[in-house]
Design an enzyme around this catalytic site. Sequence first.
Site, mmCIF file in Angstrom:
data_model
loop_
_atom_site.group_PDB
_atom_site.id
_atom_site.type_symbol
_atom_site.label_atom_id
_atom_site.label_comp_id
_atom_site.label_asym_id
_atom_site.label_seq_id
_atom_site.Cartn_x
_atom_site.Cartn_y
_atom_site.Cartn_z
ATOM 1 N N CYS B 112 0.812 -1.225 0.000
ATOM 2 C CA CYS B 112 0.000 0.000 0.000
ATOM 3 C C CYS B 112 0.843 1.271 0.000
ATOM 4 O O CYS B 112 0.333 2.362 -0.225
ATOM 5 C CB CYS B 112 -0.959 -0.002 1.178
ATOM 6 S SG CYS B 112 -1.842 -1.550 1.349
ATOM 7 N N HIS B 255 -3.466 6.886 1.901
ATOM 8 C CA HIS B 255 -3.902 5.552 1.500
ATOM 9 C C HIS B 255 -5.250 5.261 2.138
ATOM 10 O O HIS B 255 -5.436 5.471 3.339
ATOM 11 C CB HIS B 255 -2.851 4.523 1.933
ATOM 12 C CG HIS B 255 -3.338 3.118 1.838
ATOM 13 N ND1 HIS B 255 -3.901 2.615 0.688
ATOM 14 C CD2 HIS B 255 -3.364 2.108 2.747
ATOM 15 C CE1 HIS B 255 -4.248 1.351 0.896
ATOM 16 N NE2 HIS B 255 -3.938 1.026 2.131
ATOM 17 N N ASN B 285 -10.258 -0.780 0.011
ATOM 18 C CA ASN B 285 -8.799 -0.615 0.039
ATOM 19 C C ASN B 285 -8.219 -1.222 -1.243
ATOM 20 O O ASN B 285 -8.290 -2.432 -1.445
ATOM 21 C CB ASN B 285 -8.257 -1.328 1.284
ATOM 22 C CG ASN B 285 -6.738 -1.288 1.401
ATOM 23 O OD1 ASN B 285 -6.039 -0.961 0.452
ATOM 24 N ND2 ASN B 285 -6.237 -1.640 2.566
#
Lengths: 80, 328
Positions: B112, B255, B285
């Site tokens: 990520c 993020h 996500n």
Amino acid sequence: MTEQEIFDKVKDIVVEQLDVDADKVKMDSDIKDDLEADSLDVFEIMNELEDELDIKLEADEGVKTIKDVVEYVKKEVDAK
Amino acid sequence: METIKVVKTARCVPAKVVTNDDLSKIMDTSDEWISSRTGIKQRHISVGENTSQLCAVVAEQLLKKSGWDVESIDLLLVATMSPDTYTPATAALVQGKIGAHNALAFDISAACSGFIYGLNVAEKFMTSSGSACNRVMLIGGEVLSKVIDWTDRTTAVLFGDGAAGVLLERQEDGGASRFISSSLHTYGELGDKLEAGKTEALVSFPMEGEHKIKAFSMSGRDVYKFATHKVPVSIEEAVKKAGLTLDQIDYFVLHQANSRIVAQIAKRLNQPLAKFPMNIAKYGNTSAASVPLLLDELVSDKTIKRGQTIVLSGFGGGLTVGTQIIKY
């Protein structure tokens, strides 16, 4: 640390994290039912206690009430 | 002064939308549970398209928006934790698909944080002395649905598929747009807190059975704690390096792992949540794709404008954290 000192610390963190009135936080308060916390709130409360008291806590240690948290923290602080 | 400019942004998500209610039909969960704990309402799931295909769509859009000749790309980076194959790199597959014959291409594996690590690698390529690298295409792309354990309701509800990217150019004229400062850290000792695609060595030779690759697994609380502690530190470090204050940052593009994590980071930085735009409700996500996906939306709807100071920050598998401050 005495139980009262730990309770005061837990209360400060719970008030800050859950945005509840201090007088609502009592030893017999149920964290999820009375204080309307969910699992992530419990994460955050445990994280704060770990940082401030330099101990390691499991989030899923079966804590239900504030008293459970205080006793669990006291056990870990005493064992340090 | 020589500067690096984010010239264009673009995104692509697969057509299929899976809502929380759709998930509640295949696992024991609910819309209320997912949305109150994560901020996620739906995610896009790829059926049939792999990571390189989503990234290639983004690449074509970037070329179209910029009018750049594909042959002018010097470096093509893909940040991903869900590549099509161990080899070739997804970046090489994209390079081949779009015909960027002059581009050096490889992947960045930092989960990520991958897009932020990619920005840093691109900057180093472009600014090293004597470098002939002037134009970089950087894409974050994921098809996480192929590595998710769809029987694990604690992780399956969190993720989505998508790709997004940027074109970067080294410019000599010293325009306002530039890279300002960065802060990257890796905490390998915490690596086992978030794993996907774990392979196993042979237990004997000749081998018996088949190769096994493990699905996604995560220790939620450890990662939550990591993110809420280390991201503010990384952001503060980059802001300090830049000689700025947090109040001078126009937007924090973080993020999108969990809206509660973003809110906690905002609180720790003592900054208004309004400076932390979110789109996690729509996409879940998307790992390396999430920062450019949000950046492109904010640029497209003109929330982010030229000359603004933007913090881009990622965190996740590795465990890794990375912050890049840019003047957009």
